[in-house]
Write a protein that holds these residues in place. Structure first.
Motif, short mmCIF file in Angstrom:
data_model
loop_
_atom_site.label_atom_id
_atom_site.label_comp_id
_atom_site.label_asym_id
_atom_site.label_seq_id
_atom_site.Cartn_x
_atom_site.Cartn_y
_atom_site.Cartn_z
N THR A 65 -16.73 29.09 10.31
CA THR A 65 -15.67 28.41 11.06
C THR A 65 -16.31 27.35 11.93
N THR A 66 -15.71 26.17 11.91
CA THR A 66 -16.30 25.10 12.74
C THR A 66 -16.23 25.51 14.22
N GLY A 67 -17.26 25.14 14.92
CA GLY A 67 -17.27 25.44 16.37
C GLY A 67 -17.72 26.85 16.69
N ASN B 209 -20.58 30.10 15.83
CA ASN B 209 -21.92 30.33 15.29
C ASN B 209 -21.96 31.56 14.39
N SER C 29 -27.13 27.35 14.52
CA SER C 29 -26.13 26.28 14.41
C SER C 29 -25.66 26.25 12.96
N VAL C 30 -24.36 26.15 12.76
CA VAL C 30 -23.81 26.19 11.40
C VAL C 30 -24.36 25.04 10.57
N GLN C 31 -24.49 23.86 11.21
CA GLN C 31 -24.96 22.68 10.49
C GLN C 31 -26.39 22.87 10.01
N THR D 46 -26.47 25.39 7.13
CA THR D 46 -26.02 24.90 5.82
C THR D 46 -27.05 23.97 5.19
N LEU E 21 -15.33 27.01 4.35
CA LEU E 21 -15.48 26.46 5.70
C LEU E 21 -14.10 26.25 6.31
N GLN F 75 -11.45 25.33 9.39
CA GLN F 75 -11.32 24.44 10.56
C GLN F 75 -10.55 25.21 11.63
N GLU F 76 -11.19 25.69 12.63
CA GLU F 76 -10.51 26.49 13.67
C GLU F 76 -9.81 25.57 14.66
#
Ligand code: ATP
Length: 618
Positions: A80-82, A84, A107-109, A112, A128, A130-131
């Motif tokens: 989920t974005t934002g 961890n 960090s998710v980025q 990935t 993925l 988008q929250e």
């Protein structure tokens, strides 16, 4: 200090005191509330951060996740974005839910990017989400993560405030803030004429400093007032300010003592800054020994103390004599002071403030008897005679107590008896007529007190017996009061030896008359031992040990005398006490009839006066 019982502004000071007490209470409550808040905060954070055992089981370490992906054991990754948190579904049999694990990634980025190639190669499903941004959650989240820091900062701030970082440095009288000027004058100080004369030039200097500067005269920056508590040191400092009409900043040495390093020194700095703005003025530091005691090389609180003292020395060196600031300091432990404080340019003038002599006591009693109604039998001179060793504060207290006793007894005026009772109350404590005492104890006390009285009658250097009583007072079961109508500067060896005999008279009588000894003699023994020790180690009165002083600051210094001398002191102290006890026993054994008669009279009347006592010897 500050026992100004009869000042007109007494009410104000009482109000101020109760206000200060309230502030103190408020501070304590705030501190406790903050501590509770911290604990609750910590609890909440702990609660939110602690997961159930089930959730824990489902956790996977970040490195484990990378290994698992590299081994090709992962079926699906959900992110989920934002956030961890990555939910990993492992390959295998069974329900998807059971194969899921959660992993905290830095960090998710970054994650990935790291696993992109392998994941693409193995065709791992990536989900993925988008929250939507939940502001409320974000804010509470941020608040919770900062809560401990916020609480800590608030707590530190409060403690610093309480410790007086921004607090007041010294109580000001007669400042520009409109505070009340010192209304004490030299006339309000009785006795101490020589001391007042010595300080009068300071008043003159503060009034017209230019005349002194033109003449090239250097006026002392610091004056140290030495004397027992209650001898009027604060009163003198206030009187100098009052006479000169200059502001007076007062602070106690103990107020500089701080929990945090450097704060004491900062208070000293602030105090002098304030004084410089108010010059000409007087700084008064009471109990200077609290900061001015000898510097040590130790760590911790000692270092803090040293810093405070160093700052005081720096400030005293720093201000110009032309700044017209006089620093007055008071102590009753001059021997404790760091030598550096007494060097020229600092407290180079020292004035001893003694306990008043006979005339001084009478003058103080007279001064404090204004506004009081006395019966015609009151003779202040005779009261002065009975109060040798009393300080000004104690004498003021005697008259105040007498007024209280007179009011309580519904007397129209303060009688001589009221004053005598006040003296006894201050010296021995309050009479406890209601206490139930067994006959056995009464007999023991009667013989004990009769023993003191009879023995001292046979000792030429001892003063006359004024009153003997077996009514308990304060902590004592009974007492023998002696006349104290002579002011002495020196005490002879014979007098000290005989004083010890009189002290041992109580125990000697118990043993002789009742063949028993009791705890009642504990104070007598303590005082007698003190006298014996001082005779040997302070006054150099022992022939064998010689006129040397064994009073040392550091026990190691005693080593230069060797064990022989130390052992000798112990033996001689014992011998002096033993001899005194034997002498007391001998006197009483020779006068058993007198001992019995006085003890009997005490059992009957509970209290006998000087005249009644003297009758037995006619
Ligand atoms: P401390 O060492 O405890 O600070 P101090 O020496 O500063 O004591 P003061 O506070 O000045 O003593 O005295 C207490 C009170 O005793 C005074 O306010 C005053 O009422 C009384 N007193 C003491 N000495 C005298 C004196 N010489 N004449 C008149 N009053 C006196």
């Amino acid at each position: 200090m500050g026992k100004e019982k009869k000042k007109p502004n007494e009410k104000n000071s009482k109000e101020k005191k109760s206000k200060e007490e309230k502030i103190e209470l408020l501070k304590t409550v705030v501190l406790i509330a903050l501590i509770i808040l911290c604990l609750v905060g910590a609890g909440v954070i702990y609660y939110f951060n602690t997961q159930t055992p089930e959730a824990k089981e489902k956790e996977l370490a970040y490195t484990e996740l990378i290994t698992t992906i590299n081994k090709g054991e992962v079926e699906k990754l959900e992110m989920t974005t934002g956030s961890n948190v990555v939910t990993v579904t492992l390959k295998g049999e069974g329900e998807e839910k059971d194969r899921q694990k959660t992993v905290m990634v830095p960090s998710v980025q970054a994650f990935t990017e790291l696993v992109q190639e392998k994941v693409d190669k193995d065709n791992v499903e990536i989900n993925l989400k988008q929250e939507p941004v939940n502001i409320f959650l974000r804010v509470t989240d941020a608040l919770f993560s900062f809560l401990p820091t916020i609480l800590l900062v608030v707590l530190m701030f409060m403690i610093f405030k309480m410790q007086g970082l921004g607090g007041d440095s010294g109580k000001v009288y007669g400042g520009e803030d409109g505070s009340k000027k010192s209304d004490v004058r030299f006339d309000d100080i009785a006795g101490l004429d020589e001391e007042k004369n010595e300080l009068i030039e300071i008043v003159d200097f503060l009034k017209k400093p230019e005349a002194y500067y033109e003449m090239g005269a250097k006026i002392p920056k610091g004056i140290l007032l030495y004397g027992k508590p209650g001898t009027g040191k604060t009163l003198i400092a206030k009187a100098i300010a009052g006479e000169a009409g200059v502001p007076f900043i007062s602070m106690s040495g103990s107020e500089f003592i701080e929990m945090f390093a450097g704060l004491g020194a900062s208070r000293v700095r602030k105090l002098f800054e304030k004084a410089k703005k108010m010059a000409p003025c007087i700084i008064f530091i009471d109990e200077i020994d609290a900061i001015g005691s000898r510097r040590t090389s130790n760590s911790g609180s000692e270092t803090e103390n040293n810093q405070t003292l160093n700052q005081l020395l720096v400030e005293m060196d720093g201000f110009d004599t032309e700044e017209t600031i006089i620093v007055l300091a008071a102590t009753n432990r001059p021997e404790m002071l760091d030598k550096a404080l007494l060097r020229p340019g600092r407290f180079d003038r020292q004035v001893t403030i003694p306990a008043p002599d006979l005339n001084g006591r009478e003058a103080i009693l007279k001064l404090h008897s204004k506004n009081k109604k006395f019966a015609s039998d009151v003779d202040l001179k005779s009261i002065a005679g009975d109060t040798a060793g009393f300080t000004g504060a104690e004498l003021a207290n005697v008259l105040n107590e007498a007024a209280i006793i007179a009011t309580r007894n519904k007397h129209k005026e303060i009688s001589n008896e009221d004053i005598e009772n006040a003296v006894k109350k201050i010296t021995v404590g309050l009479e406890k007529t209601n206490r139930v005492i067994s006959d056995k104890d009464k007999k023991l006390t009667a013989y004990h007190e009769a023993g003191h009285a009879v023995v001292s009658k046979f000792l030429p250097t001892q003063t006359e017996v004024k009153e003997v009583s077996i009514i308990p007072r304060g902590l004592a079961g009974g007492y023998t009061m002696y006349k104290t109508n002579e002011d002495k500067y020196y005490v002879s060896k014979t007098e000290l030896l005989e004083k010890m005999v009189a002290l041992m008279g109580g125990r000697a009588a118990e043993k002789l008359a009742l063949n028993e000894i009791s705890t009642g003699a504990s104070n007598d023994i303590e005082v007698a031992t003190g006298i014996a020790k001082d005779m040997l180690t302070v006054y150099g009165m022992d022939d064998k040990i010689g006129p040397i002083s064994l009073k040392v600051d550091d026990p190691y210094e005693l080593q230069i005398f060797g064990d022989k001398v130390i052992d000798e002191v112990g033996n001689q102290v014992q011998k002096l006490i033993e001899d005194a006890y034997k002498t007391a026993q001998r006197i009483l054994a020779d006068n058993m009839d007198l001992l019995d008669a006085v003890a009997q009279a005490l059992l009957e009347k509970e209290k006998i006066t000087q005249e009644e006592f003297e009758e037995f010897f006619k």
